[in-house]
Design a protein around this motif. Sequence first.
Motif, PDB file in Angstrom:
ATOM      1  N   THR A  34       0.821  -1.217   0.000  1.00 31.17           N
ATOM      2  CA  THR A  34       0.000   0.000   0.000  1.00 31.17           C
ATOM      3  C   THR A  34       0.850   1.260   0.000  1.00 31.17           C
ATOM      4  N   THR A  35       1.940   1.252   0.739  1.00 34.97           N
ATOM      5  CA  THR A  35       2.791   2.440   0.862  1.00 34.97           C
ATOM      6  C   THR A  35       3.872   2.506  -0.203  1.00 34.97           C
ATOM      7  N   GLY A  36       3.942   1.497  -1.072  1.00 39.34           N
ATOM      8  CA  GLY A  36       4.917   1.521  -2.152  1.00 39.34           C
ATOM      9  C   GLY A  36       6.305   1.073  -1.764  1.00 39.34           C
ATOM     10  N   LEU A  37       6.455   0.480  -0.576  1.00 38.36           N
ATOM     11  CA  LEU A  37       7.766  -0.040  -0.186  1.00 38.36           C
ATOM     12  C   LEU A  37       8.170  -1.220  -1.058  1.00 38.36           C
ATOM     13  N   VAL A  38       7.165  -1.978  -1.487  1.00 38.42           N
ATOM     14  CA  VAL A  38       7.383  -2.994  -2.517  1.00 38.42           C
ATOM     15  C   VAL A  38       6.383  -2.696  -3.624  1.00 38.42           C
ATOM     16  N   ILE A  39       6.715  -3.064  -4.834  1.00 37.70           N
ATOM     17  CA  ILE A  39       5.910  -2.642  -5.979  1.00 37.70           C
ATOM     18  C   ILE A  39       5.446  -3.843  -6.790  1.00 37.70           C
ATOM     19  N   PRO A  40       4.406  -3.643  -7.614  1.00 31.14           N
ATOM     20  CA  PRO A  40       3.923  -4.728  -8.470  1.00 31.14           C
ATOM     21  C   PRO A  40       5.051  -5.346  -9.279  1.00 31.14           C
ATOM     22  N   GLY A  41       5.049  -6.673  -9.276  1.00 33.03           N
ATOM     23  CA  GLY A  41       6.088  -7.407  -9.996  1.00 33.03           C
ATOM     24  C   GLY A  41       7.203  -7.907  -9.108  1.00 33.03           C
ATOM     25  N   ASP A  42       7.371  -7.325  -7.905  1.00 33.59           N
ATOM     26  CA  ASP A  42       8.394  -7.823  -6.982  1.00 33.59           C
ATOM     27  C   ASP A  42       8.087  -9.269  -6.606  1.00 33.59           C
ATOM     28  N   ALA A  43       9.110 -10.099  -6.595  1.00 32.63           N
ATOM     29  CA  ALA A  43       8.942 -11.509  -6.249  1.00 32.63           C
ATOM     30  C   ALA A  43       9.180 -11.723  -4.755  1.00 32.63           C
ATOM     31  N   LEU A  44       8.382 -12.596  -4.163  1.00 32.37           N
ATOM     32  CA  LEU A  44       8.611 -12.982  -2.779  1.00 32.37           C
ATOM     33  C   LEU A  44       9.666 -14.079  -2.725  1.00 32.37           C
ATOM     34  N   PRO A  45      10.429 -14.109  -1.654  1.00 37.70           N
ATOM     35  CA  PRO A  45      11.355 -15.233  -1.469  1.00 37.70           C
ATOM     36  C   PRO A  45      10.557 -16.532  -1.286  1.00 37.70           C
ATOM     37  N   SER A  46      11.252 -17.632  -1.232  1.00 33.38           N
ATOM     38  CA  SER A  46      10.583 -18.919  -1.035  1.00 33.38           C
ATOM     39  C   SER A  46       9.951 -18.976   0.352  1.00 33.38           C
ATOM     40  N   GLU A  47       9.015 -19.894   0.501  1.00 28.66           N
ATOM     41  CA  GLU A  47       8.346 -20.094   1.786  1.00 28.66           C
ATOM     42  C   GLU A  47       9.363 -20.359   2.891  1.00 28.66           C
ATOM     43  N   ARG A  48      10.355 -21.179   2.574  1.00 24.78           N
ATOM     44  CA  ARG A  48      11.391 -21.524   3.557  1.00 24.78           C
ATOM     45  C   ARG A  48      12.175 -20.288   3.981  1.00 24.78           C
ATOM     46  N   ASP A  49      12.547 -19.445   2.996  1.00 26.36           N
ATOM     47  CA  ASP A  49      13.345 -18.258   3.308  1.00 26.36           C
ATOM     48  C   ASP A  49      12.552 -17.231   4.116  1.00 26.36           C
ATOM     49  N   ILE A  50      11.265 -17.075   3.772  1.00 25.96           N
ATOM     50  CA  ILE A  50      10.433 -16.145   4.536  1.00 25.96           C
ATOM     51  C   ILE A  50      10.328 -16.607   5.985  1.00 25.96           C
ATOM     52  N   ALA A  51      10.097 -17.897   6.178  1.00 29.75           N
ATOM     53  CA  ALA A  51       9.959 -18.435   7.534  1.00 29.75           C
ATOM     54  C   ALA A  51      11.223 -18.202   8.352  1.00 29.75           C
ATOM     55  N   ALA A  52      12.381 -18.395   7.719  1.00 24.64           N
ATOM     56  CA  ALA A  52      13.645 -18.208   8.432  1.00 24.64           C
ATOM     57  C   ALA A  52      13.883 -16.734   8.750  1.00 24.64           C
ATOM     58  N   THR A  53      13.592 -15.850   7.800  1.00 24.21           N
ATOM     59  CA  THR A  53      13.835 -14.427   7.989  1.00 24.21           C
ATOM     60  C   THR A  53      12.902 -13.823   9.037  1.00 24.21           C
ATOM     61  N   ALA A  54      11.617 -14.219   8.986  1.00 22.20           N
ATOM     62  CA  ALA A  54      10.627 -13.656   9.912  1.00 22.20           C
ATOM     63  C   ALA A  54      10.536 -14.422  11.220  1.00 22.20           C
ATOM     64  N   ASP A  55      11.267 -15.529  11.320  1.00 22.42           N
ATOM     65  CA  ASP A  55      11.261 -16.353  12.536  1.00 22.42           C
ATOM     66  C   ASP A  55       9.867 -16.869  12.855  1.00 22.42           C
ATOM     67  N   VAL A  56       9.223 -17.429  11.813  1.00 23.53           N
ATOM     68  CA  VAL A  56       7.906 -18.047  11.980  1.00 23.53           C
ATOM     69  C   VAL A  56       7.920 -19.387  11.253  1.00 23.53           C
ATOM     70  N   SER A  57       6.856 -20.165  11.455  1.00 27.47           N
ATOM     71  CA  SER A  57       6.784 -21.461  10.792  1.00 27.47           C
ATOM     72  C   SER A  57       6.352 -21.313   9.331  1.00 27.47           C
ATOM     73  N   ARG A  58       6.638 -22.339   8.529  1.00 29.87           N
ATOM     74  CA  ARG A  58       6.220 -22.318   7.128  1.00 29.87           C
ATOM     75  C   ARG A  58       4.700 -22.364   7.014  1.00 29.87           C
ATOM     76  N   VAL A  59       4.043 -22.985   7.985  1.00 28.88           N
ATOM     77  CA  VAL A  59       2.575 -23.004   7.988  1.00 28.88           C
ATOM     78  C   VAL A  59       2.036 -21.578   8.134  1.00 28.88           C
ATOM     79  N   THR A  60       2.682 -20.794   9.008  1.00 29.62           N
ATOM     80  CA  THR A  60       2.277 -19.402   9.191  1.00 29.62           C
ATOM     81  C   THR A  60       2.465 -18.606   7.907  1.00 29.62           C
ATOM     82  N   VAL A  61       3.602 -18.817   7.259  1.00 33.30           N
ATOM     83  CA  VAL A  61       3.876 -18.121   5.998  1.00 33.30           C
ATOM     84  C   VAL A  61       2.839 -18.494   4.941  1.00 33.30           C
ATOM     85  N   ARG A  62       2.565 -19.780   4.816  1.00 31.26           N
ATOM     86  CA  ARG A  62       1.625 -20.258   3.796  1.00 31.26           C
ATOM     87  C   ARG A  62       0.241 -19.648   4.029  1.00 31.26           C
ATOM     88  N   LYS A  63      -0.177 -19.578   5.285  1.00 33.88           N
ATOM     89  CA  LYS A  63      -1.504 -19.039   5.594  1.00 33.88           C
ATOM     90  C   LYS A  63      -1.575 -17.556   5.262  1.00 33.88           C
TER      91      LYS A  63
END
Length: 253
Positions: A34-63
């Motif tokens: 919404t604030t433009g910190l990330v823009i259309p077309g930006d790719a998200l990292p893999s589920e595994r990488d997001i979970a590791a970076t945010a310190d949450v489970s992959r189930v949380t990321v998937r949801k």
Amino acid sequence: MRLTIEDIFRQTAGVKTGGPLYLRLRRAIEDAVTTGLVIPGDALPSERDIAATADVSRVTVRKAVQHLVADGILVQRHGSGTFVAPQVQKVEQSLSSLTSFTEDMARRGMNLTSEWLDRGLYDPSPEETVILGLGSGEKVARIARLRIADGNPLAIERASLAASVLPDPDAIGTSLYAKLDETGHRPVRAIQRIAAVNLGKADAELLDVAAGVASLKIERTSYLASGRIVEFTRSIYRGDAYDFVAELRLPAK
């Protein structure tokens, strides 16, 4: 310098309060879009990488991702990954005027293109026979198009007309109504029924959104001045791209 997706996820790391973690992660991504910190077309990292970076489970990321995909904020492309979805300019459509999609987009100065999905003469279905008042042995003309404005797919239109009204569907250029105008068959009034539906997989792929997201289904039955039904159209509009507006007045006393 613009933040990366990884920066956004790091901001949620270690935060264990303020509601379910998947909601915190979802809000962080949504706020970044919404604030433009990330823009259309930006790719998200893999589920595994997001979970590791945010310190949450992959189930949380998937949801969290599933909720954002359902809301049209993210889009998943098979074999490619998850991306920030394109931002589509809202189109405000009046329900008080009988106009074509081509006329609507031209009036807004938008560049319109169409992708033909089908056009030809067929044996009518029972529904088409009844609605169009077809006689025994009459054919029906069917045309189906993906309607694209300024590069964004906005709607899928599937129209049925008596073959006597449209004997050569291949003769249609940009606008069906322009062709009907040439032959004296342009409708003068119509009845529309609008309903909210969730997109199936095939239509979602055409509209470049996730399967299951909200859309608008519109059925239009159009009439000639004589009262004859000339067109029966079933359309699917992207729910994130359209606002339908109707003017209401008090009845005269």
